[in-house]
Design a protein around this motif. Structure first.
Motif, PDB file in Angstrom:
ATOM      1  N   LEU A  94      34.850  42.252  26.527  1.00 47.03           N
ATOM      2  CA  LEU A  94      33.864  42.248  25.445  1.00 47.03           C
ATOM      3  C   LEU A  94      34.513  41.731  24.167  1.00 47.03           C
ATOM      4  N   THR A  95      33.694  41.225  23.255  1.00 51.45           N
ATOM      5  CA  THR A  95      34.210  40.781  21.964  1.00 51.45           C
ATOM      6  C   THR A  95      34.560  41.989  21.094  1.00 51.45           C
ATOM      7  N   VAL A  96      35.210  41.705  19.990  1.00 48.43           N
ATOM      8  CA  VAL A  96      35.547  42.761  19.034  1.00 48.43           C
ATOM      9  C   VAL A  96      34.288  43.492  18.588  1.00 48.43           C
ATOM     10  N   THR A  97      33.269  42.733  18.197  1.00 52.19           N
ATOM     11  CA  THR A  97      32.019  43.343  17.732  1.00 52.19           C
ATOM     12  C   THR A  97      31.359  44.165  18.828  1.00 52.19           C
ATOM     13  N   GLU A  98      31.332  43.642  20.036  1.00 54.88           N
ATOM     14  CA  GLU A  98      30.716  44.361  21.151  1.00 54.88           C
ATOM     15  C   GLU A  98      31.447  45.664  21.446  1.00 54.88           C
ATOM     16  N   ASN A  99      32.777  45.644  21.322  1.00 57.85           N
ATOM     17  CA  ASN A  99      33.542  46.872  21.509  1.00 57.85           C
ATOM     18  C   ASN A  99      33.131  47.933  20.502  1.00 57.85           C
ATOM     19  N   LEU A 100      32.963  47.511  19.254  1.00 55.49           N
ATOM     20  CA  LEU A 100      32.581  48.468  18.216  1.00 55.49           C
ATOM     21  C   LEU A 100      31.172  49.001  18.437  1.00 55.49           C
ATOM     22  N   LEU A 101      30.248  48.127  18.811  1.00 49.96           N
ATOM     23  CA  LEU A 101      28.875  48.564  19.078  1.00 49.96           C
ATOM     24  C   LEU A 101      28.817  49.523  20.270  1.00 49.96           C
ATOM     25  N   MET A 102      29.617  49.252  21.300  1.00 50.20           N
ATOM     26  CA  MET A 102      29.664  50.137  22.460  1.00 50.20           C
ATOM     27  C   MET A 102      30.127  51.531  22.052  1.00 50.20           C
ATOM     28  N   HIS A 103      31.089  51.593  21.133  1.00 49.58           N
ATOM     29  CA  HIS A 103      31.629  52.882  20.714  1.00 49.58           C
ATOM     30  C   HIS A 103      30.604  53.679  19.922  1.00 49.58           C
ATOM     31  N   GLY A 104      29.619  52.994  19.364  1.00 49.47           N
ATOM     32  CA  GLY A 104      28.605  53.689  18.576  1.00 49.47           C
ATOM     33  C   GLY A 104      27.395  54.133  19.360  1.00 49.47           C
ATOM     34  N   PHE A 105      27.379  53.879  20.674  1.00 45.97           N
ATOM     35  CA  PHE A 105      26.202  54.213  21.464  1.00 45.97           C
ATOM     36  C   PHE A 105      25.956  55.720  21.554  1.00 45.97           C
ATOM     37  N   ALA A 106      26.993  56.508  21.298  1.00 47.77           N
ATOM     38  CA  ALA A 106      26.806  57.962  21.336  1.00 47.77           C
ATOM     39  C   ALA A 106      25.937  58.436  20.179  1.00 47.77           C
ATOM     40  N   ASN A 107      25.854  57.612  19.137  1.00 44.42           N
ATOM     41  CA  ASN A 107      25.023  57.962  17.990  1.00 44.42           C
ATOM     42  C   ASN A 107      23.593  57.496  18.248  1.00 44.42           C
ATOM     43  N   SER A 108      22.628  58.335  17.951  1.00 45.97           N
ATOM     44  CA  SER A 108      21.230  58.019  18.258  1.00 45.97           C
ATOM     45  C   SER A 108      20.642  56.968  17.324  1.00 45.97           C
ATOM     46  N   SER A 109      21.263  56.747  16.173  1.00 44.82           N
ATOM     47  CA  SER A 109      20.732  55.801  15.202  1.00 44.82           C
ATOM     48  C   SER A 109      21.364  54.425  15.397  1.00 44.82           C
ATOM     49  N   ALA A 120      33.387  48.924   9.555  1.00 48.70           N
ATOM     50  CA  ALA A 120      34.680  48.938  10.236  1.00 48.70           C
ATOM     51  C   ALA A 120      35.339  47.564  10.173  1.00 48.70           C
ATOM     52  N   LEU A 121      34.551  46.524  10.368  1.00 49.47           N
ATOM     53  CA  LEU A 121      35.105  45.170  10.295  1.00 49.47           C
ATOM     54  C   LEU A 121      35.574  44.842   8.879  1.00 49.47           C
ATOM     55  N   ALA A 122      34.889  45.402   7.889  1.00 54.29           N
ATOM     56  CA  ALA A 122      35.274  45.142   6.497  1.00 54.29           C
ATOM     57  C   ALA A 122      36.633  45.744   6.169  1.00 54.29           C
ATOM     58  N   VAL A 123      36.995  46.831   6.851  1.00 57.16           N
ATOM     59  CA  VAL A 123      38.290  47.472   6.616  1.00 57.16           C
ATOM     60  C   VAL A 123      39.420  46.582   7.112  1.00 57.16           C
ATOM     61  N   PHE A 124      39.159  45.819   8.171  1.00 58.18           N
ATOM     62  CA  PHE A 124      40.197  44.989   8.794  1.00 58.18           C
ATOM     63  C   PHE A 124      39.800  43.515   8.728  1.00 58.18           C
ATOM     64  N   ALA A 149      39.503  51.085  14.407  1.00 58.12           N
ATOM     65  CA  ALA A 149      38.214  50.690  13.833  1.00 58.12           C
ATOM     66  C   ALA A 149      37.064  51.379  14.568  1.00 58.12           C
ATOM     67  N   LYS A 150      37.232  51.587  15.858  1.00 55.85           N
ATOM     68  CA  LYS A 150      36.181  52.263  16.627  1.00 55.85           C
ATOM     69  C   LYS A 150      35.967  53.692  16.144  1.00 55.85           C
ATOM     70  N   THR A 151      37.022  54.296  15.578  1.00 57.84           N
ATOM     71  CA  THR A 151      36.851  55.658  15.078  1.00 57.84           C
ATOM     72  C   THR A 151      35.933  55.691  13.864  1.00 57.84           C
ATOM     73  N   ILE A 152      35.919  54.608  13.080  1.00 59.95           N
ATOM     74  CA  ILE A 152      35.015  54.553  11.937  1.00 59.95           C
ATOM     75  C   ILE A 152      33.572  54.571  12.425  1.00 59.95           C
ATOM     76  N   VAL A 153      33.311  53.803  13.488  1.00 59.13           N
ATOM     77  CA  VAL A 153      31.973  53.774  14.058  1.00 59.13           C
ATOM     78  C   VAL A 153      31.607  55.136  14.634  1.00 59.13           C
ATOM     79  N   GLY A 154      32.604  55.798  15.247  1.00 61.88           N
ATOM     80  CA  GLY A 154      32.361  57.118  15.810  1.00 61.88           C
ATOM     81  C   GLY A 154      32.230  58.208  14.784  1.00 61.88           C
ATOM     82  N   ASP A 155      32.695  57.937  13.544  1.00 60.53           N
ATOM     83  CA  ASP A 155      32.612  58.898  12.441  1.00 60.53           C
ATOM     84  C   ASP A 155      33.124  60.280  12.868  1.00 60.53           C
ATOM     85  N   PRO A 156      34.408  60.381  13.273  1.00 63.00           N
ATOM     86  CA  PRO A 156      34.912  61.630  13.856  1.00 63.00           C
ATOM     87  C   PRO A 156      35.093  62.742  12.834  1.00 63.00           C
TER      88      PRO A 156
END
Length: 244
Positions: A94-109, A120-124, A149-156
């Protein structure tokens, strides 16, 4: 009084007949950054497996914000706010963006996931420039950036990071440390498992030192950093009374 963000209390764990952890206890308060130090083979990764729900302990308990999750599956721990970053894991096809979107699927929004991905991409900047590249084409440092960066999407609420400096250039490690600090400032409580004592002690508030499946010291990070002889003794397996 608020409950600690993460507690592993009196953990005993084995692989078959081989006992690896012996009444091991660590605690991370809300808003705190804590390091777990020790060389390879002392049981740090085993403790992370217990915390993450990948290994059932023989004894002891694991709780997240006061909720006992000792018998809960990994999914329930994620729902309670736990996020673990182990190595440079990603979906290589998967691409970088797709990886990040996949990590956010646990969030309902979905709207929040998209916004968090852009944040997350803006940080890096390096990841942003490679957002459409496959993860398999990234360098080691870039893959580690993607993992964080995936942790930002996951908002742990509780972030556990395992050996994030391993094999990376100092300049890359410095950037990753800045991100961990920012995540902590945003409210994440952090357990950092790290072989590099200098990296860990410059980042955290408190540190545990582990040897042969046991915690042999619990110290204020600044106090420990100011005593290199004690650090050396502890990392070589000496208990606190041997380090004076």
């Amino acid at each position: 009084m608020s409950s600690p963000a993460l507690v592993a209390d009196g953990i005993r764990a084995s692989y078959g007949p081989l006992q690896v952890l012996f009444d091991t206890s660590v605690r991370v308060e809300q808003g705190e950054m804590v390091a777990l130090l020790g060389p390879n083979g002392v049981g740090k990764s085993t403790l992370l497996k217990v915390i993450g729900g990948l290994l059932t302990p023989d004894a002891g308990t694991v709780s997240i914000f006061g909720q006992d999750v000792t018998s809960a599956p990994s999914r329930k721990r994620v729902e309670a706010g736990l996020c673990q970053v182990v190595g440079q894991s990603s979906f290589s096809s998967l691409t970088v963006t797709e990886n990040l979107l996949m990590h956010g699927f646990a969030n309902s929004s979905r709207k929040w996931t998209k916004e968090a991905t852009e944040a997350a991409l803006a940080v890096f900047p390096r990841l942003h420039a490679r957002r459409n590249q496959l993860a398999s084409t990234l360098s080691g440092g870039e893959r580690q950036m993607l993992a964080l960066a995936k942790t930002i999407v996951g908002d742990p609420k509780v972030l556990v990071v395992d050996e994030f400096s391993l094999g990376l250039a100092p300049v890359v490690v410095g950037g990753l440390m800045d991100l961990v600090r920012r995540l902590n400032e945003r409210g994440s409580s952090i357990l950092l498992v790290e072989q590099s004592v200098n990296v860990a002690l410059s980042l955290v508030h408190r540190a545990y030192v582990m040897e042969k499946g046991e915690i042999i010291a619990e110290e204020d990070a600044a106090v420990l950093a100011a005593d290199p002889a004690r650090v050396q003794a502890l990392m070589l397996g000496g208990h606190m009374e041997d380090a004076g």
